[in-house]
Design an enzyme around this catalytic site. Structure first.
Site, PDB file in Angstrom:
ATOM      1  N   LYS A 249       0.846  -1.195   0.000  1.00 33.29           N
ATOM      2  CA  LYS A 249       0.000   0.000   0.000  1.00 33.29           C
ATOM      3  C   LYS A 249       0.884   1.249   0.000  1.00 33.29           C
ATOM      4  O   LYS A 249       1.942   1.280   0.659  1.00 33.29           O
ATOM      5  CB  LYS A 249      -0.889  -0.049   1.239  1.00 33.29           C
ATOM      6  CG  LYS A 249      -1.976   0.993   1.342  1.00 33.29           C
ATOM      7  CD  LYS A 249      -2.827   0.682   2.581  1.00 33.29           C
ATOM      8  CE  LYS A 249      -3.962   1.660   2.788  1.00 33.29           C
ATOM      9  NZ  LYS A 249      -4.782   1.279   3.978  1.00 33.29           N
TER      10      LYS A 249
ATOM     11  N   SER B 155      -9.588   0.903   3.197  1.00 35.01           N
ATOM     12  CA  SER B 155      -8.825   1.851   2.395  1.00 35.01           C
ATOM     13  C   SER B 155      -7.737   1.188   1.546  1.00 35.01           C
ATOM     14  O   SER B 155      -7.178   1.808   0.638  1.00 35.01           O
ATOM     15  CB  SER B 155      -8.166   2.891   3.316  1.00 35.01           C
ATOM     16  OG  SER B 155      -7.211   2.272   4.179  1.00 35.01           O
TER      17      SER B 155
ATOM     18  N   SER C 192      -9.706  -1.598   7.105  1.00 34.31           N
ATOM     19  CA  SER C 192      -9.121  -1.293   5.799  1.00 34.31           C
ATOM     20  C   SER C 192      -8.356  -2.428   5.144  1.00 34.31           C
ATOM     21  O   SER C 192      -8.027  -2.338   3.960  1.00 34.31           O
ATOM     22  CB  SER C 192      -8.223  -0.062   5.910  1.00 34.31           C
ATOM     23  OG  SER C 192      -9.000   1.078   6.191  1.00 34.31           O
TER      24      SER C 192
END
Length: 612
Positions: free
Chosen positions: A202, A283, A307
């Site tokens: 990420k 997310s 997330s």
């Protein structure tokens, strides 16, 4: 400045490639492309299957073990030294035979058959690289080619779809890292289950070879001088850091909308590879979409309030939200450090266990990691047992079970499967105190400004001018719909933060009480885990996702099936989540593995097949 102390239990592993022909036997073994001497590992990996017949004491099955077995050919239980070789008498006939040596050879990580990148596990990759069928450079290039072919292309416009948009940056150094992994394998054999495996992280994890934008155009120039602690662990294990995955800007929400490398005022949404008109969740939506669509081998996300688990559920992945304190958050752009943690997102439980092995460790830069001392196993793979559910006790709270048709059906089927595999599934009563834990909000508003300021002071590149929320707002290069969100975060005062997240803050107190309460719930009925759906088709359910972050306790989410054509969103996936005691990730992974092996619910997205 003193460099923080970082303690790792690094996993170097398993088998070198098979080569040669075992002397004095009739068993012909395939020749490896590069005959190399095995390196003794520091810890067992992929235990027990690939370690339990080890004869040489190095926690792996290699050609040295085959040589030892060949020397013992014909030995019987009456022979001197039988105790030293009896472990390989797998047919228990009291004699070491050719069949025993052949069975021993099967415990080596080697496969000289065709290699298919789509849905390949770390084990598949290692076996093929050990056999010389492929290389890390070839695998890495194949993923780069898939990213180029698929990530910014709308493959389903007729259905109103959009491009995946799962990757922000592909690393210029990835192929060089892959070549270094190939050289390591040639010289020392397979020194890690991650050696040469391409990983997407990420884009809130610091990386020295790619900028870290946190999904915001305001930080397009954030080239850090150090890796995040977890990224450092991946590199030490020989992984190739392939790409930075997209995310919801600053990891705030579940939409996965980001503004990196776009004109100010512009932003982009990540799509699910199963239905490109729908969200990939967030997310960590970019990680979820990329791993599901086979654009990288392993993925890593972060989780504050769901997330990792939301995009894992939307995209048929295994997601691990570790105990807060198992993996250092140093070098990860924070959202709320009371609840933040990083973890793997993978296509299988085995891959999740292998990935987790590489990133744990005590780090003085993240003091909470000191809690893990003495509580981390040599390898999480040692818990991967298809029979792990037999005798397990698993509890559920009825209010955490959604009532929509798809999720209710999948829950009933999952409960029946667990029981058929030997688990006892019991209903656990809720309580007002338990409801308080579930209803506690995220720290993402009250803590963000405070924690971001610390990251800025410690890690943010001097080239970045937006060094505060005020400066981000002034620059205008962010997801424009988030203006009010930034303003609300910016309005939080030091006193507000202290009242919420200080040592005696209200949030701190709820989290501490939550850990005590839920641990007591497990202890009262001798439960191995609590279980509940992570959400429902392309959605969440009530406050289920808050149980792990509001206690700091670990959870593992794994696919439990998809909606039928007769249900509301055909093909939509839902995950089942297991939550356990602090640092019980091994137990949870074992239970998830047993369920996965019995069901195999994951399917590859048809829209992203192998390249011609």
């Amino acid at each position: 400045m003193t460099t923080p102390t970082r303690t790792r239990r690094r996993g170097a592993i398993a088998a070198a490639a098979i080569f040669g022909t075992v002397a004095a036997t009739a068993v012909s073994l395939p020749a490896a492309a590069l005959p190399v001497a095995p390196v003794a590992p520091t810890t067992p990996l992929l235990a027990p299957y690939y370690t339990e017949l080890d004869l040489t004491g190095d926690d792996q099955v290699t050609t040295a073990d085959l040589d030892a077995a060949a020397s013992a050919l014909g030995s019987t239980s009456a022979s001197p030294g039988w105790a030293d070789v009896a472990v390989i008498d797998t047919d228990a006939d009291g004699t070491i035979t050719v069949a025993d040596i052949a069975a021993l050879a099967q415990r080596m990580i080697y496969d000289d058959g065709p290699f298919e990148l789509v849905e390949a596990s770390t084990l598949d990759m290692q076996a093929a690289m050990n056999a010389g069928v492929t290389t890390s450079v070839q695998i890495t290039q194949a993923y780069i080619d898939r990213i180029a072919a698929y990530d910014d292309v709308n493959v389903d416009p007729a259905a109103g779809g959009r491009a995946l948009n799962s990757i922000i940056t592909v690393g210029d150094a990835a192929l060089a890292a892959a070549a270094a992994a190939d050289a390591e394998r040639a010289e020392n054999g397979m020194t890690s289950m991650l050696l040469g495996v391409p990983v997407a992280v990420k884009d809130n994890y610091n990386t020295v070879d790619m900028v870290t934008t946190a999904g915001c155009g305001c930080w397009n120039d954030n080239q850090t001088t150090t890796d995040a602690f977890m990224v450092q662990g991946l590199r030490e294990a020989g992984a190739v850091i392939l790409a930075k995955a997209s995310l919801d800007e600053f990891a705030y929400g579940f939409a996965s909308e980001f503004s990196s490398f776009q004109a100010p005022g512009s932003s982009t949404l990540v799509a699910s590879p199963y239905s490109t008109s729908r969200s990939a969740g967030g997310s960590s939506g970019g990680t979820g979409a990329a791993i599901a669509a086979n654009l990288a081998g392993i993925g890593f996300g972060t989780d504050t309030g769901g997330s990792i688990r939301v995009p894992s559920s939307y995209n048929q992945l295994v997601g691990v939200r570790p105990t807060v304190g198992l993996a250092s958050r140093d070098g990860i752009v924070p959202l709320a450090l009371s609840q933040d943690t990083g973890g793997p997102m993978t296509r299988s439980v085995l891959d999740a266990a292998v990935a987790l092995d590489a990133v744990v460790g005590i780090d003085e830069a993240d003091a909470v990691t000191a809690r893990q001392a003495g509580l981390v196993p040599a390898s999480y793979t040692s818990h991967l047992d298809a029979g792990a559910l037999d005798g397990a006790r698993i509890g559920y709270v009825a209010s955490m079970i959604p009532t929509d048709a798809t999720t209710a059906r999948l829950w009933a089927e999952t409960k029946a499967t667990l029981e058929s595999l030997g688990a006892t599934v019991v209903e656990v009563s809720g309580s007002p105190e338990f409801t308080t834990v579930l209803n506690e909000g995220s720290g993402s508003t009250a803590e963000f400004k405070h924690d971001l300021d610390e990251y800025i002071a410690t890690h943010l590149s001097p080239a970045v001018s937006a060094r505060s929320i005020d400066a981000i707002l002034e620059g205008g290069n962010y997801v424009s719909s988030r203006k009010r969100t930034f303003e609300q975060r910016n309005a939080v005062t030091a006193a507000d933060y202290e009242a919420w997240a200080g040592p005696t803050g209200t949030h701190t107190t709820v989290l501490a009480n939550g850990k005590t309460l839920v641990t007591a719930m497990l202890d009262a009925q001798d439960l191995d885990a609590l279980i509940y759906p992570s959400g429902r088709p392309y959605g969440t359910h009530s406050t289920n996702l808050r149980l792990s972050p509001n206690t700091g306790m670990p959870s593992v989410t794994v696919p439990m099936g998809q909606a039928t054509d007769a249900e509301a969103i055909p093909g939509a996936n839902v995950n089942i989540e297991l939550l356990g005691r602090d640092f019980a990730e091994g137990t949870l992974l074992g239970l998830a593995y047993a369920f996965e092996q019995a069901t195999h619910h994951r399917t590859a997205p048809a829209l992203y097949p192998a390249l011609g």
